[in-house]
Design a protein around this motif. Sequence first.
Motif, short mmCIF file in Angstrom:
data_model
loop_
_atom_site.label_atom_id
_atom_site.label_comp_id
_atom_site.label_asym_id
_atom_site.label_seq_id
_atom_site.Cartn_x
_atom_site.Cartn_y
_atom_site.Cartn_z
N TYR A 162 -57.98 27.41 121.22
CA TYR A 162 -57.99 27.61 122.67
C TYR A 162 -56.56 27.77 123.17
O TYR A 162 -55.66 27.08 122.74
N THR A 163 -56.39 28.67 124.11
CA THR A 163 -55.10 28.80 124.78
C THR A 163 -55.37 29.01 126.26
O THR A 163 -56.44 29.45 126.65
N ASN A 164 -54.45 28.67 127.05
CA ASN A 164 -54.56 28.85 128.49
C ASN A 164 -53.15 29.06 129.01
O ASN A 164 -52.49 28.11 129.42
N GLU A 165 -52.68 30.28 128.94
CA GLU A 165 -51.29 30.59 129.27
C GLU A 165 -50.91 30.22 130.71
O GLU A 165 -49.78 29.85 130.98
N ARG A 171 -42.91 22.18 135.21
CA ARG A 171 -43.60 23.05 134.26
C ARG A 171 -43.15 22.75 132.83
O ARG A 171 -43.95 22.78 131.89
N ARG A 172 -41.86 22.42 132.65
CA ARG A 172 -41.37 22.04 131.31
C ARG A 172 -42.08 20.78 130.83
O ARG A 172 -42.47 20.68 129.66
N GLN A 231 -45.09 20.42 127.70
CA GLN A 231 -45.05 19.43 126.62
C GLN A 231 -46.28 18.52 126.67
O GLN A 231 -46.85 18.19 125.63
N LEU A 232 -46.68 18.14 127.87
CA LEU A 232 -47.81 17.23 128.06
C LEU A 232 -49.08 17.79 127.43
O LEU A 232 -49.83 17.06 126.78
N ILE A 233 -49.34 19.07 127.58
CA ILE A 233 -50.59 19.65 127.10
C ILE A 233 -50.67 19.70 125.58
O ILE A 233 -51.73 19.97 125.03
N THR A 234 -49.57 19.40 124.91
CA THR A 234 -49.62 19.32 123.44
C THR A 234 -50.03 17.93 122.98
O THR A 234 -50.22 17.71 121.79
N SER A 273 -60.33 24.74 131.86
CA SER A 273 -60.37 25.28 133.22
C SER A 273 -60.83 26.73 133.25
O SER A 273 -60.10 27.64 132.89
N GLY A 274 -62.06 26.91 133.63
CA GLY A 274 -62.64 28.19 133.97
C GLY A 274 -62.45 29.35 133.03
O GLY A 274 -62.47 29.23 131.82
N GLN A 275 -62.26 30.51 133.62
CA GLN A 275 -62.23 31.76 132.88
C GLN A 275 -60.89 32.05 132.25
O GLN A 275 -60.77 33.01 131.51
N SER A 276 -59.87 31.27 132.55
CA SER A 276 -58.55 31.56 131.98
C SER A 276 -58.42 31.10 130.53
O SER A 276 -57.43 31.32 129.90
#
Length: 142
Positions: free
Chosen positions: A63-66, A80-81, A85-88, A132-135
């Motif tokens: 899964y990715t969500n750019e 954002r930085r 990092q948090l999402i890892t 989160s949704g369609q992204s």
Amino acid sequence: MNLTQREQQVYDLMITGVSQRTIAKIIGFSVRSVKQHCAHIFKKLDAHSTREVVAKHYIGLGYTNENGMPGAELLSKAERRVYDQLITGVSRKQIAAKIFRTEGVVCFHLANISRKLGTNSMLEIVIKHYTSGQSIEMKEAA
């Protein structure tokens, strides 16, 4: 990953963000047993937190969500930085080391991120990022 049947039950609930207490009620055994199963899962996945298990789960599935979760565009460059990092699934301390800031600064940014995204925890941010949704897109197997 070789999880026992009970560990798989705990894992399946864990990746949805359910608390250990709630997992115990759903499965029908003690919180202590759930904690032991979580410890075995952490060891088998080389993870240190539920947040890291969730991140590894979604990353492992490709899964990715750019763009991040809705509202991520409101984050400042510094926030954002921290978010990236948090999402890892890494800890606050690891985030601080990776972005060369103090843990206090990271906590400040995390509070702002939670406020802007309308979340209550770092785990919730990770789960919402990947779901989160369609992204959400599946990476093509290369």
